[in-house]
Design a protein around this motif. Sequence first.
Motif, PDB file in Angstrom:
ATOM      1  N   SER A 123      -4.889  11.765   4.141  1.00  8.06           N
ATOM      2  CA  SER A 123      -4.253  10.546   4.620  1.00  8.06           C
ATOM      3  C   SER A 123      -3.223  10.063   3.608  1.00  8.06           C
ATOM      4  N   GLU A 124      -2.063   9.660   4.132  1.00  2.00           N
ATOM      5  CA  GLU A 124      -1.001   9.188   3.232  1.00  2.00           C
ATOM      6  C   GLU A 124      -1.362   7.868   2.569  1.00  2.00           C
ATOM      7  N   PHE A 125      -2.368   7.196   3.106  1.00  2.00           N
ATOM      8  CA  PHE A 125      -2.777   5.912   2.539  1.00  2.00           C
ATOM      9  C   PHE A 125      -4.240   5.985   2.135  1.00  2.00           C
ATOM     10  N   GLY A 126      -4.525   5.533   0.924  1.00  2.00           N
ATOM     11  CA  GLY A 126      -5.907   5.551   0.439  1.00  2.00           C
ATOM     12  C   GLY A 126      -6.492   4.154   0.423  1.00  2.00           C
ATOM     13  N   ASN A 164      -2.397  -1.113   5.021  1.00  2.00           N
ATOM     14  CA  ASN A 164      -1.638  -0.986   3.769  1.00  2.00           C
ATOM     15  C   ASN A 164      -0.171  -1.337   3.970  1.00  2.00           C
ATOM     16  N   ILE A 165       0.388  -0.887   5.085  1.00  2.00           N
ATOM     17  CA  ILE A 165       1.793  -1.187   5.380  1.00  2.00           C
ATOM     18  C   ILE A 165       1.950  -2.693   5.573  1.00  2.00           C
ATOM     19  N   LEU A 184       0.138  -4.976   4.245  1.00  2.00           N
ATOM     20  CA  LEU A 184       0.017  -5.603   2.920  1.00  2.00           C
ATOM     21  C   LEU A 184       1.335  -5.513   2.140  1.00  2.00           C
ATOM     22  N   ASP A 185       1.981  -4.363   2.191  1.00  2.00           N
ATOM     23  CA  ASP A 185       3.297  -4.208   1.538  1.00  2.00           C
ATOM     24  C   ASP A 185       4.263  -5.254   2.081  1.00  2.00           C
ATOM     25  N   ALA A 212      -3.072   0.528  -2.116  1.00  2.00           N
ATOM     26  CA  ALA A 212      -1.687   0.873  -1.784  1.00  2.00           C
ATOM     27  C   ALA A 212      -1.141   1.990  -2.674  1.00  2.00           C
ATOM     28  N   HIS A 248       6.912   3.857   4.588  1.00  2.00           N
ATOM     29  CA  HIS A 248       6.610   3.412   5.960  1.00  2.00           C
ATOM     30  C   HIS A 248       7.404   4.255   6.966  1.00  2.00           C
ATOM     31  N   ILE A 251      -6.480   2.199   7.778  1.00  2.00           N
ATOM     32  CA  ILE A 251      -6.121   1.916   6.383  1.00  2.00           C
ATOM     33  C   ILE A 251      -4.606   1.967   6.210  1.00  2.00           C
ATOM     34  N   ALA A 252      -3.973   2.932   6.872  1.00  2.00           N
ATOM     35  CA  ALA A 252      -2.512   3.067   6.751  1.00  2.00           C
ATOM     36  C   ALA A 252      -1.811   1.813   7.268  1.00  2.00           C
ATOM     37  N   TYR A 304       2.754  -2.663  -6.379  1.00  2.00           N
ATOM     38  CA  TYR A 304       3.257  -2.752  -5.002  1.00  2.00           C
ATOM     39  C   TYR A 304       3.404  -4.234  -4.693  1.00  2.00           C
ATOM     40  N   SER A 305       4.389  -4.596  -3.857  1.00  2.00           N
ATOM     41  CA  SER A 305       4.670  -6.005  -3.560  1.00  2.00           C
ATOM     42  C   SER A 305       3.421  -6.772  -3.153  1.00  2.00           C
ATOM     43  N   GLY A 306       2.568  -6.100  -2.349  1.00  2.00           N
ATOM     44  CA  GLY A 306       1.429  -6.827  -1.802  1.00  2.00           C
ATOM     45  C   GLY A 306       0.114  -6.514  -2.492  1.00  2.00           C
ATOM     46  N   CYS A 307       0.168  -5.879  -3.662  1.00  2.00           N
ATOM     47  CA  CYS A 307      -1.081  -5.458  -4.315  1.00  2.00           C
ATOM     48  C   CYS A 307      -1.932  -6.669  -4.690  1.00  2.00           C
ATOM     49  N   GLU A 364       8.840   0.952  -0.984  1.00  2.00           N
ATOM     50  CA  GLU A 364       7.708   0.871  -0.052  1.00  2.00           C
ATOM     51  C   GLU A 364       8.113   1.259   1.370  1.00  2.00           C
TER      52      GLU A 364
END
Lengths: 247, 150
Positions: B124-127, A39-40, A42-43, B130, A132, A35-36, B50-53, A128
């Motif tokens: 986790s830092e990411f859920g 997500n990165i 995606l950013d 984003a 990262h 997921i991390a 977020y940019s990519g949301c 963002e």
Amino acid sequence: MNLLNYTLRIADSSLISAQRLSEWCSKGPTLEEDIALSNISLDLFGQANGFLEYASEIDGSKSADDFAFKRNEREFYNLKITEQENGHFGDTIARLFFCSAFNFLFYTELSKSKDETLSALAAKSLKEVKYHLKHSKSWMIRLGDGTEESKLKIQESLNSIWQFTGEFFEMDKIDIEISDSGIGVNNTSLKEEWNKIVNDTLDQAKLTRPEDMYMQTGSKKGLHTECLGHLLSEMQYLPRAYPDAKW
Amino acid sequence: MQNGNTNKIWELLNTVPDPEIPAISVVELGVIRNVIFQENSFIISITPTYSGCPAVKAFQDDIKICLKENGIENFELKIVYSPAWTTDWMAEETKEKLRKYGISPPSEKAICPQCNSKSTTLVSEFGATACKSFHKCNDCLEPFEHFKCI
């Protein structure tokens, strides 16, 4: 024309990093890390989209999608480090860490740009990439100061990616012109801070900084390693095969 | 609805839920930056979280549907990046809605939305999206998501 090229360089590095990282989706070593990394990715896609939209505005005829999907390898200006294959998890983390440390410093400076769009996109991206950097740095330390095997592997990862870190700080004619006009960043000036972040992290991770070696170059002229062609063939497949396809 | 009443537009926008977190509206989320009436058209400025949301595209579509259903055709959605979206724009009332929905609202330390315990662990830092990280409560042992501060 030079502003277009400058904007594409930023956009391409984000886009290619994003596409490469997205390959981890569903293949991460743990669910959380899957997921991390996604997500990165995606950013980075989102950031690429912002810069490509701006490139489209400057260009006046091509759309953001045209830039992403209808250019050939030699027309991409992403840094070579961003196109390198994912390898194992440590390889990806080493690449992500070096890139995130650079992006953090680069966007901090670009957010002061005289160009309002570039400064706005940079300020947004900065929030963002800070995250990262935090994430990849913590993994560098965990792997370096982890088991005997993880230490060996991450040290090898950083030794092999090191040759691609020289490109971060290069300045060609376009960079100098855009930087002198107060729009772009003087990449060379970021080197000291980047070294500080890297050295501090490697110290904490009990890893050894690779010795200075031959550094790869060429991406600003559209020269790439063989990895980029394979990546583009997958990324661009659908719009190339069905040129009029709509979302 | 051609008379340029921007308050009415704000009211309607406030009925459009966030696609990922339906407990709050897009207005409460803080992504609607401005509504102006210009040359017979409502210009609605939106900023991404977020940019990519992926929700950004989804709520733009929802906004279009909502306005059209209410007879408003003369509008335009515009994406703006500056100032960058921040969780600081979220009102206390909105944070409370998030907490009731089971999401720990933006704050330096993630507080359990179930039992209010401050003793929590980052998993986790990411859920799942984003904007959130993943935590667990050390007291009631419930897992929960925390809206990240940015």
